[in-house]
Design an enzyme around this catalytic site. Structure first.
Site, short mmCIF file in Angstrom:
data_model
loop_
_atom_site.label_atom_id
_atom_site.label_comp_id
_atom_site.label_asym_id
_atom_site.label_seq_id
_atom_site.Cartn_x
_atom_site.Cartn_y
_atom_site.Cartn_z
CB THR A 11 36.90 35.79 38.27
OG1 THR A 11 37.47 36.22 39.62
CG2 THR A 11 35.00 36.84 38.78
CG ASP A 56 41.20 32.37 43.38
OD1 ASP A 56 42.05 32.74 42.89
OD2 ASP A 56 40.45 33.10 44.24
CB SER A 57 43.75 30.42 38.54
OG SER A 57 44.05 32.77 38.95
CB THR A 88 42.54 36.80 35.22
OG1 THR A 88 42.79 37.86 37.00
CG2 THR A 88 41.11 37.30 34.76
CG ASP A 89 44.41 36.68 40.89
OD1 ASP A 89 44.02 37.44 39.78
OD2 ASP A 89 44.05 36.51 41.55
CB THR A 182 52.42 39.80 31.79
OG1 THR A 182 52.75 39.74 33.03
CG2 THR A 182 51.94 41.25 31.51
NE ARG A 258 59.85 40.17 38.46
CZ ARG A 258 58.48 41.25 39.00
NH1 ARG A 258 58.00 41.20 40.28
NH2 ARG A 258 58.06 41.67 37.92
CD GLN A 291 63.03 44.72 40.55
OE1 GLN A 291 62.33 46.31 40.52
NE2 GLN A 291 63.53 44.47 41.49
CB CYS A 292 61.25 47.06 32.29
SG CYS A 292 63.17 47.13 33.12
N1 ASN Z 1 41.00 35.20 41.80
C1 ASN Z 1 40.18 35.10 40.54
C2 ASN Z 1 41.66 33.53 39.95
O1 ASN Z 1 42.58 34.14 39.58
C3 ASN Z 1 40.81 36.41 39.85
C4 ASN Z 1 40.55 36.36 38.31
O2 ASN Z 1 39.79 35.52 38.11
N2 ASN Z 1 39.39 37.79 37.81
O3 ASN Z 1 40.75 32.38 40.06
#
Ligand code: ASN
Length: 357
Positions: A11, A56-57, A88-89, A182, A258, A291-292
């Protein structure tokens, strides 16, 4: 001080399109502008690789992890510290993956990204970028942690080398170990947590650094990441043995299950534990996570997890799901199998797990 930036996508460098956000911002121009007023780091002290294609990740694979590693290694001698700009994903998968492969790197590698594109007035892009640069420049990341005895690559040949735990992630005013973190929020500027270990540092004047010493054994001369067929399966109330069996047919190379709490499954569900025992019987490792978010998997602590322990399943201890998944792919990429695989899942390659003495 020289910094090399590996820009992978995400992003932070996206722009609006007819079908939603896509890569397309002028990253090099933005960085030049961001650093133009700085007396600590000028644009000519910074080099940038823009990976092709920018992604996009959500589209990242182990091959992308390897592309990042290759770029960092190619520029190892050109810079004192490194920043990886990433979506971020799946950033915490990539930062964990790179931590295993770069224990010999010896220089800081700081991942960052943002929730809003750099062009938005309310964007967190500049704060995260400058935070990552500050962490990279701090001199407190990527130092030698310990000399180790390494039996990773050849069982009989014992050799010493230096292991570094140098991959970190900066986001929302906090610095984390790259394999302890995470993604906790899809929208908050404080988007990441390290549920088991907390932060390495918090921004401020000055930054507050936390004591953190997770011993790591390192891995010398790692083979490149390759794709592997790992089934990640969530247990849910009412899930039948037949459904679990169907999810494991055909058999994958490894399973990351999980389960609940400290590693419990519905043990009263007829045949459920048998499916797992059969899978293990075929030589497929079954790794049991929780899952925690904040967990310490202890198979056999309850009767509901005992069958897993007796069948030879491997618990993830206090690893994050991302660290456990990336570690499975790392070990498979190194050709580690059988008892060695189980053994290494419980050892600390790069500080990803707290080893119980
Ligand atoms: N979908 C985006 C990514 O992981 C989300 C982000 O970067 N905030 O590339």
């Amino acid at each position: 001080m020289r910094i090399h930036i590996t820009y992978t996508g995400g992003t932070i460098g996206m722009v609006e399109s007819e079908h939603g956000l896509v890569p397309g911002a002028d990253m090099a121009g933005w960085l030049r502008q961001l650093l133009s007023g700085s007396d600590e780091l000028t644009p000519d002290q910074v080099s940038l690789t823009q990976l092709d294609p920018l992604i996009d990740s959500s589209n990242a694979t182990p091959e992308n992890w390897q592309t990042m590693i290759d770029d960092l290694r190619a520029h190892h001698d050109d810079a004192d510290a490194f920043v990886v700009l990433h979506g971020t994903d799946t950033m915490s998968y990539s930062s964990a993956a790179l931590s295993y492969a770069l224990t010999d790197f010896g220089k800081p590698v700081i991942f960052t990204g943002s929730q809003h594109p750099l062009g938005r007035i309310e964007s967190d892009a500049a704060a995260n970028m400058t935070g990552a640069l500050n962490a990279a420049l701090s001199g407190r990341v990527g130092r030698n942690r310990r000399a180790i005895l390494d039996s990773a690559t050849s069982a009989n040949e014992v050799q010493t080398h230096e292991a570094h735990e140098s991959v970190c992630l900066f986001f929302g005013h906090h610095l984390f170990a790259g394999n302890r973190v995470t993604k906790a929020s899809s929208w908050a500027f404080e988007g990441f947590h390290a549920p088991s270990t907390g932060t390495l540092a918090c921004t401020g004047t000055p930054w507050e650094w936390e004591p953190f010493d997770n011993p790591c054994e390192g891995w010398s001369d790692p083979a490149p990441y390759t794709r592997h067929d790992v089934a990640v399966i969530d247990v849910a109330p009412g899930m039948s043995a037949a459904r679990l069996a169907a999810m494991l047919d055909p058999l994958p190379e490894a399973v990351l299950l999980r389960a609940y709490g400290v590693g419990n499954i519905p043990s009263d569900e007829p045949g459920f534990a048998d499916v797992i025992a059969r899978t293990l019987g075929h030589g497929v490792p079954v790794v049991v996570a929780s899952q925690c978010q904040q967990a310490n998997v202890m198979l056999g602590r309850y009767e509901t997890g005992d069958a897993l322990a007796r069948a030879g399943a491997i618990g993830t201890g206090d690893m994050t799901l991302e660290a456990a998944y990336a570690k499975i792919i790392f070990l498979l990429s190194q050709g580690v199998k059988g008892d060695d695989f189980a053994d290494w899942m419980g050892r600390s390659i790069a500080g990803e797990i707290t080893v119980q003495q």
